[in-house]
Design a protein around this motif. Structure first.
Motif, PDB file in Angstrom:
ATOM      1  N   TYR A 103     -23.920 -10.725  32.250  1.00  0.00           N
ATOM      2  CA  TYR A 103     -23.509  -9.493  31.576  1.00  0.00           C
ATOM      3  C   TYR A 103     -22.203  -9.782  30.839  1.00  0.00           C
ATOM      4  O   TYR A 103     -21.576 -10.830  31.026  1.00  0.00           O
ATOM      5  CB  TYR A 103     -23.331  -8.342  32.586  1.00  0.00           C
ATOM      6  CG  TYR A 103     -22.249  -8.581  33.607  1.00  0.00           C
ATOM      7  CD1 TYR A 103     -20.953  -8.102  33.409  1.00  0.00           C
ATOM      8  CD2 TYR A 103     -22.523  -9.255  34.794  1.00  0.00           C
ATOM      9  CE1 TYR A 103     -19.961  -8.317  34.358  1.00  0.00           C
ATOM     10  CE2 TYR A 103     -21.536  -9.468  35.743  1.00  0.00           C
ATOM     11  CZ  TYR A 103     -20.254  -8.994  35.518  1.00  0.00           C
ATOM     12  OH  TYR A 103     -19.273  -9.216  36.451  1.00  0.00           O
ATOM     13  N   PHE A 104     -21.777  -8.869  29.988  1.00  0.00           N
ATOM     14  CA  PHE A 104     -20.618  -9.088  29.133  1.00  0.00           C
ATOM     15  C   PHE A 104     -19.824  -7.804  29.060  1.00  0.00           C
ATOM     16  O   PHE A 104     -20.393  -6.737  28.784  1.00  0.00           O
ATOM     17  CB  PHE A 104     -21.098  -9.515  27.740  1.00  0.00           C
ATOM     18  CG  PHE A 104     -20.152 -10.423  27.018  1.00  0.00           C
ATOM     19  CD1 PHE A 104     -19.883 -11.688  27.507  1.00  0.00           C
ATOM     20  CD2 PHE A 104     -19.545 -10.017  25.835  1.00  0.00           C
ATOM     21  CE1 PHE A 104     -19.027 -12.545  26.825  1.00  0.00           C
ATOM     22  CE2 PHE A 104     -18.688 -10.864  25.147  1.00  0.00           C
ATOM     23  CZ  PHE A 104     -18.427 -12.130  25.643  1.00  0.00           C
ATOM     24  N   VAL A 105     -18.503  -7.872  29.324  1.00  0.00           N
ATOM     25  CA  VAL A 105     -17.653  -6.682  29.294  1.00  0.00           C
ATOM     26  C   VAL A 105     -16.364  -7.013  28.543  1.00  0.00           C
ATOM     27  O   VAL A 105     -16.079  -8.172  28.242  1.00  0.00           O
ATOM     28  CB  VAL A 105     -17.308  -6.203  30.714  1.00  0.00           C
ATOM     29  CG1 VAL A 105     -18.556  -5.749  31.453  1.00  0.00           C
ATOM     30  CG2 VAL A 105     -16.587  -7.293  31.497  1.00  0.00           C
ATOM     31  N   LEU A 106     -15.574  -6.003  28.252  1.00  0.00           N
ATOM     32  CA  LEU A 106     -14.294  -6.233  27.585  1.00  0.00           C
ATOM     33  C   LEU A 106     -13.297  -6.856  28.562  1.00  0.00           C
ATOM     34  O   LEU A 106     -13.257  -6.489  29.741  1.00  0.00           O
ATOM     35  CB  LEU A 106     -13.747  -4.910  27.031  1.00  0.00           C
ATOM     36  CG  LEU A 106     -14.535  -4.297  25.865  1.00  0.00           C
ATOM     37  CD1 LEU A 106     -13.902  -2.962  25.448  1.00  0.00           C
ATOM     38  CD2 LEU A 106     -14.586  -5.249  24.680  1.00  0.00           C
ATOM     39  N   PRO A 107     -12.469  -7.786  28.098  1.00  0.00           N
ATOM     40  CA  PRO A 107     -11.527  -8.513  28.967  1.00  0.00           C
ATOM     41  C   PRO A 107     -10.389  -7.648  29.509  1.00  0.00           C
ATOM     42  O   PRO A 107      -9.813  -7.959  30.551  1.00  0.00           O
ATOM     43  CB  PRO A 107     -10.978  -9.615  28.063  1.00  0.00           C
ATOM     44  CG  PRO A 107     -11.958  -9.723  26.937  1.00  0.00           C
ATOM     45  CD  PRO A 107     -12.486  -8.335  26.743  1.00  0.00           C
ATOM     46  N   VAL A 108     -10.041  -6.593  28.791  1.00  0.00           N
ATOM     47  CA  VAL A 108      -8.995  -5.664  29.242  1.00  0.00           C
ATOM     48  C   VAL A 108      -9.449  -4.237  28.922  1.00  0.00           C
ATOM     49  O   VAL A 108     -10.317  -4.017  28.069  1.00  0.00           O
ATOM     50  CB  VAL A 108      -7.629  -5.923  28.555  1.00  0.00           C
ATOM     51  CG1 VAL A 108      -7.052  -7.271  28.986  1.00  0.00           C
ATOM     52  CG2 VAL A 108      -7.756  -5.847  27.040  1.00  0.00           C
ATOM     53  N   THR A 109      -8.844  -3.290  29.601  1.00  0.00           N
ATOM     54  CA  THR A 109      -9.155  -1.880  29.347  1.00  0.00           C
ATOM     55  C   THR A 109      -8.008  -1.258  28.555  1.00  0.00           C
ATOM     56  O   THR A 109      -6.839  -1.357  28.963  1.00  0.00           O
ATOM     57  CB  THR A 109      -9.340  -1.118  30.669  1.00  0.00           C
ATOM     58  OG1 THR A 109     -10.407  -1.719  31.409  1.00  0.00           O
ATOM     59  CG2 THR A 109      -9.668   0.333  30.402  1.00  0.00           C
ATOM     60  N   GLY A 110      -8.332  -0.637  27.427  1.00  0.00           N
ATOM     61  CA  GLY A 110      -7.285  -0.020  26.614  1.00  0.00           C
ATOM     62  C   GLY A 110      -7.850   0.563  25.334  1.00  0.00           C
ATOM     63  O   GLY A 110      -9.043   0.459  25.049  1.00  0.00           O
ATOM     64  N   GLU A 111      -6.964   1.161  24.569  1.00  0.00           N
ATOM     65  CA  GLU A 111      -7.351   1.772  23.300  1.00  0.00           C
ATOM     66  C   GLU A 111      -7.679   0.689  22.274  1.00  0.00           C
ATOM     67  O   GLU A 111      -7.030  -0.369  22.228  1.00  0.00           O
ATOM     68  CB  GLU A 111      -6.192   2.637  22.791  1.00  0.00           C
ATOM     69  CG  GLU A 111      -6.457   3.300  21.454  1.00  0.00           C
ATOM     70  CD  GLU A 111      -5.226   4.004  20.913  1.00  0.00           C
ATOM     71  OE1 GLU A 111      -5.272   4.481  19.757  1.00  0.00           O
ATOM     72  OE2 GLU A 111      -4.219   4.067  21.650  1.00  0.00           O
ATOM     73  N   ILE A 112      -8.692   0.953  21.455  1.00  0.00           N
ATOM     74  CA  ILE A 112      -9.040   0.029  20.377  1.00  0.00           C
ATOM     75  C   ILE A 112      -8.099   0.292  19.200  1.00  0.00           C
ATOM     76  O   ILE A 112      -8.185   1.337  18.535  1.00  0.00           O
ATOM     77  CB  ILE A 112     -10.509   0.202  19.926  1.00  0.00           C
ATOM     78  CG1 ILE A 112     -11.457   0.010  21.114  1.00  0.00           C
ATOM     79  CG2 ILE A 112     -10.836  -0.799  18.815  1.00  0.00           C
ATOM     80  CD1 ILE A 112     -11.360  -1.342  21.785  1.00  0.00           C
ATOM     81  N   LEU A 113      -7.186  -0.640  18.945  1.00  0.00           N
ATOM     82  CA  LEU A 113      -6.233  -0.473  17.851  1.00  0.00           C
ATOM     83  C   LEU A 113      -6.876  -0.767  16.504  1.00  0.00           C
ATOM     84  O   LEU A 113      -6.588  -0.102  15.506  1.00  0.00           O
ATOM     85  CB  LEU A 113      -5.036  -1.417  18.053  1.00  0.00           C
ATOM     86  CG  LEU A 113      -4.188  -1.189  19.300  1.00  0.00           C
ATOM     87  CD1 LEU A 113      -3.067  -2.218  19.361  1.00  0.00           C
ATOM     88  CD2 LEU A 113      -3.613   0.220  19.317  1.00  0.00           C
ATOM     89  N   LYS A 114      -7.723  -1.774  16.478  1.00  0.00           N
ATOM     90  CA  LYS A 114      -8.376  -2.159  15.218  1.00  0.00           C
ATOM     91  C   LYS A 114      -9.743  -2.732  15.552  1.00  0.00           C
ATOM     92  O   LYS A 114      -9.867  -3.626  16.393  1.00  0.00           O
ATOM     93  CB  LYS A 114      -7.540  -3.171  14.462  1.00  0.00           C
ATOM     94  CG  LYS A 114      -8.024  -3.454  13.054  1.00  0.00           C
ATOM     95  CD  LYS A 114      -7.073  -4.423  12.348  1.00  0.00           C
ATOM     96  CE  LYS A 114      -5.704  -3.759  12.153  1.00  0.00           C
ATOM     97  NZ  LYS A 114      -4.812  -4.651  11.366  1.00  0.00           N
ATOM     98  N   ASP A 115     -10.753  -2.188  14.877  1.00  0.00           N
ATOM     99  CA  ASP A 115     -12.133  -2.609  15.166  1.00  0.00           C
ATOM    100  C   ASP A 115     -12.484  -3.870  14.381  1.00  0.00           C
ATOM    101  O   ASP A 115     -11.760  -4.295  13.471  1.00  0.00           O
ATOM    102  CB  ASP A 115     -13.097  -1.470  14.807  1.00  0.00           C
ATOM    103  CG  ASP A 115     -14.373  -1.519  15.644  1.00  0.00           C
ATOM    104  OD1 ASP A 115     -14.650  -2.585  16.238  1.00  0.00           O
ATOM    105  OD2 ASP A 115     -15.092  -0.506  15.695  1.00  0.00           O
ATOM    106  N   TYR A 116     -13.632  -4.423  14.720  1.00  0.00           N
ATOM    107  CA  TYR A 116     -14.158  -5.610  14.041  1.00  0.00           C
ATOM    108  C   TYR A 116     -14.657  -5.219  12.651  1.00  0.00           C
ATOM    109  O   TYR A 116     -15.288  -4.175  12.459  1.00  0.00           O
ATOM    110  CB  TYR A 116     -15.299  -6.197  14.870  1.00  0.00           C
ATOM    111  CG  TYR A 116     -16.051  -7.338  14.207  1.00  0.00           C
ATOM    112  CD1 TYR A 116     -15.640  -8.656  14.371  1.00  0.00           C
ATOM    113  CD2 TYR A 116     -17.178  -7.085  13.428  1.00  0.00           C
ATOM    114  CE1 TYR A 116     -16.332  -9.700  13.771  1.00  0.00           C
ATOM    115  CE2 TYR A 116     -17.874  -8.119  12.830  1.00  0.00           C
ATOM    116  CZ  TYR A 116     -17.450  -9.417  12.995  1.00  0.00           C
ATOM    117  OH  TYR A 116     -18.130 -10.442  12.408  1.00  0.00           O
ATOM    118  N   SER A 117     -14.373  -6.076  11.642  1.00  0.00           N
ATOM    119  CA  SER A 117     -14.862  -5.811  10.291  1.00  0.00           C
ATOM    120  C   SER A 117     -15.027  -7.127   9.544  1.00  0.00           C
ATOM    121  O   SER A 117     -14.043  -7.848   9.324  1.00  0.00           O
ATOM    122  CB  SER A 117     -13.893  -4.905   9.532  1.00  0.00           C
ATOM    123  OG  SER A 117     -14.322  -4.731   8.197  1.00  0.00           O
TER     124      SER A 117
END
Length: 237
Positions: A103-117
């Protein structure tokens, strides 16, 4: 009386002639036969057991000996492959950790400051310009533990001018991830890590240093940049 003397005279004449050599030859032959029989008897008594007899004895002794076994020793993957060619038995005894992420999860928990583009330009506070952003910026206080997003193997730990210290992990299934801007690294190249295992802490991303503290997280599949959030969705589905 005459007969006896005549008989004795004939015997003496026989010995005086060729008869002497005949008697001598018989004596020599008798001694030779006796010697041969003596030596043959001695050889039969002193001759060692045949190879088949020795083999049977070894098998019998082995079957009586107790059978013992030793448990396989735990070794790291790097030790396994640095030791060179190993027998099939050795390979079966060594348990190599699974490096494919289940499975795959985010490495840290927090607000997304800037998304992928990878198509739409985004504004960079550090460079004061518009540019693509091939990662996910997740806000987290400096010193926050950064964890592996899935099971995997550390491919490299390198310092980058733009992204600071970067850890690259192979998560299997042609998926790799870059964890950028870290400090206090706890792993090294070649290490096997499990999902959720700490690999370092939030540090600084030089090319995004004007933004608040965060993790710059990039993911790749088949060598191509992909959105981390979409990749997680694929794992969940």
């Amino acid at each position: 009386m005459y007969y006896k003397e005549n008989k004795q005279s004939k015997f003496d004449k026989f010995l005086a002639g060729k008869g002497f050599y005949a008697v001598l030859a018989i004596c020599v032959l008798t001694v030779a036969v006796a010697t041969y029989l003596t030596v043959a008897t001695f050889d039969n008594k002193s001759k060692p057991k045949s190879q088949n007899s020795q083999t049977s004895q070894i098998i019998e002794n082995t079957s009586k000996a107790p059978i013992t076994s030793q448990p396989a020793q735990n070794v790291t993957e790097s030790e396994l492959y640095s030791s060179g060619v190993q027998s099939q038995t050795d390979k079966e005894q060594v348990k190599v950790p699974n490096t494919v992420a289940g499975y795959f999860v985010l490495p840290v928990t927090g607000e997304i400051l800037k998304d992928y583009s990878d198509t739409v330009l985004q504004f960079s506070n550090t460079y004061n310009d518009m540019r693509l952003h091939l990662g996910l910026d997740i806000a987290a206080n400096e010193g926050t533990a950064v964890k592996s997003a899935g099971d995997g193997k550390i491919l490299s730990v390198e310092d980058s001018k733009d992204f600071g210290t970067v850890i690259t992990i192979d998560h299997g299934n042609m998926v790799t991830a870059k964890y950028c801007g870290l400090k206090n690294i706890t792993v090294k190249s070649g290490d096997i890590v499990a999902a959720g295992q700490a690999i370092g802490e939030i540090g600084t991303v030089p090319s995004e240093c004007v933004d608040e503290a965060h993790l710059h997280f990039e993911t790749y599949k088949d060598g191509k940049s992909v959105s981390p959030t979409k990749l997680i969705e694929e794992f969940l589905n």
